[in-house]
Design a protein around this motif. Structure first.
Motif, mmCIF file in Angstrom:
data_model
loop_
_atom_site.group_PDB
_atom_site.id
_atom_site.type_symbol
_atom_site.label_atom_id
_atom_site.label_comp_id
_atom_site.label_asym_id
_atom_site.label_seq_id
_atom_site.Cartn_x
_atom_site.Cartn_y
_atom_site.Cartn_z
ATOM 1 N N UNK A 38 2.322 -0.730 -22.575
ATOM 2 C CA UNK A 38 1.428 -1.687 -21.933
ATOM 3 C C UNK A 38 2.096 -3.059 -21.831
ATOM 4 N N UNK A 39 2.808 -3.458 -22.873
ATOM 5 C CA UNK A 39 3.498 -4.740 -22.839
ATOM 6 C C UNK A 39 4.542 -4.764 -21.723
ATOM 7 N N UNK A 40 5.298 -3.678 -21.617
ATOM 8 C CA UNK A 40 6.294 -3.590 -20.539
ATOM 9 C C UNK A 40 5.620 -3.607 -19.166
ATOM 10 N N UNK A 41 4.476 -2.946 -19.058
ATOM 11 C CA UNK A 41 3.751 -2.924 -17.781
ATOM 12 C C UNK A 41 3.317 -4.328 -17.380
ATOM 13 N N UNK A 42 2.793 -5.109 -18.351
ATOM 14 C CA UNK A 42 2.383 -6.476 -18.042
ATOM 15 C C UNK A 42 3.590 -7.329 -17.631
ATOM 16 N N UNK A 43 4.725 -7.124 -18.314
ATOM 17 C CA UNK A 43 5.919 -7.909 -18.005
ATOM 18 C C UNK A 43 6.437 -7.585 -16.607
ATOM 19 N N UNK A 44 6.492 -6.281 -16.280
ATOM 20 C CA UNK A 44 6.969 -5.873 -14.957
ATOM 21 C C UNK A 44 6.014 -6.365 -13.871
ATOM 22 N N UNK A 45 4.705 -6.219 -14.103
ATOM 23 C CA UNK A 45 3.722 -6.664 -13.111
ATOM 24 C C UNK A 45 3.810 -8.171 -12.897
ATOM 25 N N UNK A 46 3.916 -8.928 -13.991
ATOM 26 C CA UNK A 46 4.009 -10.375 -13.858
ATOM 27 C C UNK A 46 5.258 -10.816 -13.122
ATOM 28 N N UNK A 47 6.385 -10.187 -13.438
ATOM 29 C CA UNK A 47 7.634 -10.526 -12.749
ATOM 30 C C UNK A 47 7.545 -10.204 -11.264
ATOM 31 N N UNK A 48 6.962 -9.058 -10.947
ATOM 32 C CA UNK A 48 6.807 -8.666 -9.539
ATOM 33 C C UNK A 48 5.906 -9.640 -8.794
ATOM 34 N N UNK A 49 4.844 -10.082 -9.452
ATOM 35 C CA UNK A 49 3.934 -11.039 -8.805
ATOM 36 C C UNK A 49 4.609 -12.387 -8.575
ATOM 37 N N UNK A 50 5.470 -12.798 -9.500
ATOM 38 C CA UNK A 50 6.213 -14.039 -9.289
ATOM 39 C C UNK A 50 7.203 -13.898 -8.138
ATOM 40 N N UNK A 51 7.794 -12.706 -8.005
ATOM 41 C CA UNK A 51 8.681 -12.450 -6.861
ATOM 42 C C UNK A 51 7.894 -12.493 -5.552
#
Length: 388
Positions: A38-51
């Motif tokens: 779940x932590x990795x999912x939040x990190x990937x989602x947040x990075x993608x949203x910033x992109x």
């Protein structure tokens, strides 16, 4: 009104903030299954949203492909988190091929030259809907063991939002209304709902992890780690509650003290592993011979105590005999035919004005009387001495 770029920035900062909180939570406690996913999912989602926020400003065409890949990876990690947390069997068999096909589809339907920003957002909305509907399916599954109210609330929230965002995205695609330069009232409602979903899911998963850890700690505090029976402290509390209830209802309650015979010799001859095996098998046999509301606990070593609410002396003696016979039928594989397991049992009826420690002492004396009389037997305890 807020536009899609600002919305992506807010989502990205929110998801990465959740990831940081979860990293801190994992460092200070035993992580629940799925929490790392779940932590990795939040990190990937947040990075993608910033992109997604930065792509119009950076003007890099390659980000048009990187973004959907990030969304699909985030979705796969989120589903993996829920499946791992709830121990869903064989989830990899379905999730990994679906994620692979989704990534392939993203590479095919998002050509670098022709994809508009609105179409990309529509695709992301579909992935978002797929993610929330998948997690809702896991949380609301009838196969889920002992679901909590928190799990049902999060599952219902995800299901409703997933269906709503999927309906909006598909309808917008069909009508050609994916112009994201301005946000109308419907889009604003979607933005707010999406942000609330992120908050509910983020805190919800942390709360579910805490619930899981609290349940483990409660189990460790009340149950014997080896046999799974109540430990001494929990038994005394439960038995005293049963005694007080029996007193109010004017119902009988009996107390048994049980000891495995020659347990030290078993450990010395066959080893402590065999002794542990004997304790586990006895607990299992006792559970099969007793009623569901009988209270059985391990007092320490090879000594056990049993409180039987609503049972008179005759019923308690019959139960003790069943327990003695069930113990004799236990076969210890590690000992072969070199050991026959037996128990000695002391039985008393708890008197109306007698406290639990006094009743336990009487039952314990009856137990040692059974040992002095040859073991593998049931002895009735002496009556309460009344002062004239």
């Amino acid at each position: 009104m807020i536009d899609i770029h600002t919305y992506m920035l807010a989502l990205g900062i929110g998801n990465i903030s959740f990831a940081v909180l979860m990293v801190a939570y994992i460092r200070d406690t035993e992580p629940s299954p799925g929490l790392r996913f779940w932590t990795c999912a939040r990190l990937v989602a947040g990075t993608t949203q910033l992109l997604a926020f930065a792509r119009p400003q950076l003007g890099l065409p390659v980000l048009a492909l990187v973004e959907p890949v990030g969304w699909f990876i985030g979705w796969a990690l989120e589903v993996a988190a829920f499946c791992t947390f709830f121990e869903v069997r064989n989830w990899k068999r379905y999730a990994i091929p679906i994620a692979g096909l989704a990534l392939l589809a993203a590479a095919c339907i998002v050509p670098l030259e022709t994809t508009s920003y609105g179409e990309l957002v529509g695709l992301v909305a579909c992935v978002f809907a797929l993610s929330t509907i998948s997690t809702a399916f896991v949380l609301l599954s009838p196969r889920l063991k002992n679901p909590t109210l928190l799990q049902r609330i999060i599952g219902l929230n995800n299901g409703v939002f997933g269906v709503a965002i999927a309906s909006w995205a598909v309808g917008a695609f069909l009508r050609g209304e994916l112009n994201m330069t301005e946000a109308d009232g419907h889009q604003m409602a979607g933005y707010i709902s999406g942000y609330m979903l992120m908050i509910v899911n983020g805190f919800g998963f942390l709360l579910m992890s805490k619930q899981r850890n609290d349940a483990v700690m409660k189990r460790l505090a009340t149950l014997d780690d080896l046999t799974g029976l109540l430990n001494r402290r929990a038994f005394l509390a439960r038995a005293n509650e049963a005694r007080l209830l029996a007193l109010r209802l004017r119902k009988p309650i009996t107390l048994l003290m049980i000891d495995i015979d020659h347990f030290k010799q078993l450990n010395d001859r066959f080893g402590h592993a065999s002794g542990d095996e004997a304790l586990v098998l006895f607990a299992r046999a006792a559970g099969g011979a007793l009623r569901e509301h009988d209270i059985l606990g391990r007092m320490g070593g090879e000594e056990f105590a049993l409180a039987m609410p609503g049972t008179d002396l005759e019923g308690a003696l019959q139960a003790a005999e069943r327990l003695r016979q069930a113990t004799m039928a236990i076969c210890l594989p590690s000992c072969g035919n070199g050991y026959e397991m037996t128990v000695s049992i002391g039985v008393v009826v708890i008197e109306a004005n007698e406290d639990l420690p006094a009743a336990l002492a009487r039952a314990d004396r009856a137990l040692y009387q059974a040992k002095r009389n040859g073991r593998n037997r049931v002895e009735l305890g002496e009556a309460v001495r009344r002062v004239a």
